[in-house]
Design a protein around this motif. Structure first.
Motif, short mmCIF file in Angstrom:
data_model
loop_
_atom_site.label_atom_id
_atom_site.label_comp_id
_atom_site.label_asym_id
_atom_site.label_seq_id
_atom_site.Cartn_x
_atom_site.Cartn_y
_atom_site.Cartn_z
N GLY A 168 0.81 -1.29 0.04
CA GLY A 168 -0.05 -0.10 -0.08
C GLY A 168 0.74 1.34 0.02
N ARG A 285 -11.64 4.63 1.06
CA ARG A 285 -10.44 4.15 1.68
C ARG A 285 -10.00 4.82 2.97
NH1 ARG A 285 -5.23 5.76 -1.89
NH2 ARG A 285 -5.68 7.62 -0.74
N THR A 286 -10.38 6.18 3.02
CA THR A 286 -10.09 6.85 4.36
C THR A 286 -10.91 6.20 5.37
OG1 THR A 286 -9.36 8.79 3.31
CG2 THR A 286 -9.80 9.04 5.39
N VAL A 289 -9.65 2.69 6.45
CA VAL A 289 -8.31 2.63 7.13
C VAL A 289 -8.70 3.31 8.56
CG1 VAL A 289 -6.08 3.72 7.42
CG2 VAL A 289 -6.94 2.72 4.94
N ASP A 290 -9.32 4.39 8.67
CA ASP A 290 -9.70 4.74 10.06
C ASP A 290 -10.40 3.85 10.90
OD1 ASP A 290 -8.64 7.19 9.20
OD2 ASP A 290 -10.50 8.33 8.99
N ARG A 293 -7.87 1.01 12.04
CA ARG A 293 -7.11 1.38 13.17
C ARG A 293 -8.15 1.66 14.44
NH1 ARG A 293 -3.53 5.37 9.05
NH2 ARG A 293 -2.20 3.64 8.15
N VAL A 299 -2.64 -1.09 10.33
CA VAL A 299 -2.43 -1.28 8.67
C VAL A 299 -1.44 -0.37 8.23
CG1 VAL A 299 -4.77 -2.54 8.39
CG2 VAL A 299 -4.22 0.11 8.33
N GLU A 301 0.18 2.68 5.59
CA GLU A 301 -0.61 3.53 4.86
C GLU A 301 -1.03 2.96 3.45
OE1 GLU A 301 0.59 8.16 2.96
OE2 GLU A 301 2.12 6.76 3.89
N ALA A 302 -2.27 3.32 3.03
CA ALA A 302 -2.85 2.90 1.96
C ALA A 302 -2.87 4.01 0.88
CB ALA A 302 -4.21 2.48 2.48
N VAL A 307 -6.32 -2.45 0.98
CA VAL A 307 -5.32 -2.23 2.37
C VAL A 307 -4.57 -3.37 2.41
CG1 VAL A 307 -6.98 -0.33 3.49
CG2 VAL A 307 -7.55 -2.83 3.41
#
Length: 359
Positions: A168, A285-286, A289-290, A293, A299, A301-302, A307
């Protein structure tokens, strides 16, 4: 029946690792299943693209334009580069094969990060070249210092996958500049930008500026991901004219079909609408990922449309659990799983699964 008196392939052919494609989703009664295993764009083609393809289908009895004149002109105008600095192929993976074929003798070395795009060792082994795999850092990033140190007198090509598939992260322009300063001018540096449209970071790589200032740099890009033409197989390279000419010399005649050329041209004409969809995928994607986490996952950085889960020996269990809830992911045995950003519902299921799997 085989033996010493029957035709034998070159010894390297038996050493080629198989390409493992993303599995289709399991059909489950009463449940919509989602394929998150191949980094595909989940949106259907734009109407104008479909119409261009439908029109092109009417001439399927004729060979494609082998010169791909209209598509080369469209790319030249869009990118601001000479037509002579472009080369087309069946996806960016086709270009990787051609680059290794054109620039490597048997036994020559090709340096790349690992884990990275699984087609790299396949293309290198098919050409009877030698793969030099440099482990990525703990956060999934390229170890560019180690890659520079791995270059020897036998090195002919270096592959830099940014964003890196499947982990990623992407390299920055400063990191790439520092790396290029260490690479001998005789070594070809391939900047594989299959996911470039998804990058949102400080100091992103400016591939076009980099190719213009380095006679040994080639960019590879594709219409498969952001543009949603994975089924038509169109990729292109941007490179100094001598390198682009070498790629065209080894290209498969009539490799890019008539419908693929038409779809790519129509996609370029409708790029603003397509890139709106990319923005929506980046927003998803944000969110994913959020959410991961928040659930305790570390994970990487995408910067692509996927991911990466570092799972080790839990990889198979994670893939099986995903399948049970109607999403199929791409496991890499003993290492981890890559999960594409897909439809909202699919992403929701991934977040629920991730929370449960942590328990």
């Amino acid at each position: 029946m085989t033996g010493p008196d029957t035709p034998q392939p070159r010894p390297n052919i038996g050493a080629i690792p198989p390409y493992v494609a993303g599995k289709p989703p399991t059909v489950r009664p009463g449940m919509t299943s989602y394929k998150l295993s191949s980094n595909e764009n989940p949106y259907p083609p734009l109407p104008g693209v479909v119409e261009a393809v439908q029109e092109a289908v009417g001439s399927m009895n004729r060979y494609p334009d082998m010169g791909s004149v209209a598509l080369y002109e469209a790319l030249s105008e869009r990118l601001g580069v000479p037509v002579g600095d472009l080369s087309l192929a069946t996806g960016s993976v086709g270009l990787i094969y051609q680059l290794v074929q054109a620039f490597c003798e048997p036994g020559d070395e090709v340096v790349f990060a690992w884990r990275s795009f699984e087609a790299y060792p396949i293309a290198v082994t098919a050409a009877a070249a030698t793969a030099v795999k440099v482990p990525v850092l703990a956060d999934g990033r390229h170890d560019l210092d180690a890659m520079a140190a791995a270059i020897t007198d036998r090195t002919r090509v270096v592959l830099v996958c940014t964003p890196n598939n499947p982990t990623g992260p992407a390299v920055t322009q400063a990191e790439l500049d520092a790396f290029l300063a260490k690479v001998p001018a005789r070594v070809l540096v391939v900047v594989d930008e299959a996911y470039v449209e998804f990058v949102r970071m400080d100091d992103p790589v400016d591939g076009l500026a980099t190719y213009r200032s380095h006679p040994n740099v080639v960019l590879t890009r594709t219409f498969s991901k952001a543009y949603g033409l994975a089924g038509f197989r169109v990729g292109y390279a941007v490179a100094p004219a001598p390198i682009a000419a070498a790629l065209r010399a080894v290209s498969l005649p009539f490799g890019v079909s008539t419908v693929a050329q038409a779809a790519a041209i129509a996609s370029l004409e409708r790029e603003p609408e397509l890139l709106e969809r990319v923005e929506a995928l980046v927003a998803e994607r944000t969110r994913v990922v959020d959410g991961l986490r928040d659930a305790g996952w570390d994970v990487p950085e995408a910067q692509g449309n996927f991911v990466w889960f570092e799972l080790g020996d839990r990889t198979a269990d994670f893939a099986a659990a995903a399948d049970e809830v109607g999403i199929v992911v791409r496991p890499f045995a003993g290492e981890g799983a890559r999960v594409s950003i897909g439809e909202d519902e699919a992403n929701d299921r991934l977040l629920v699964l991730a929370k449960e799997f942590q328990k």
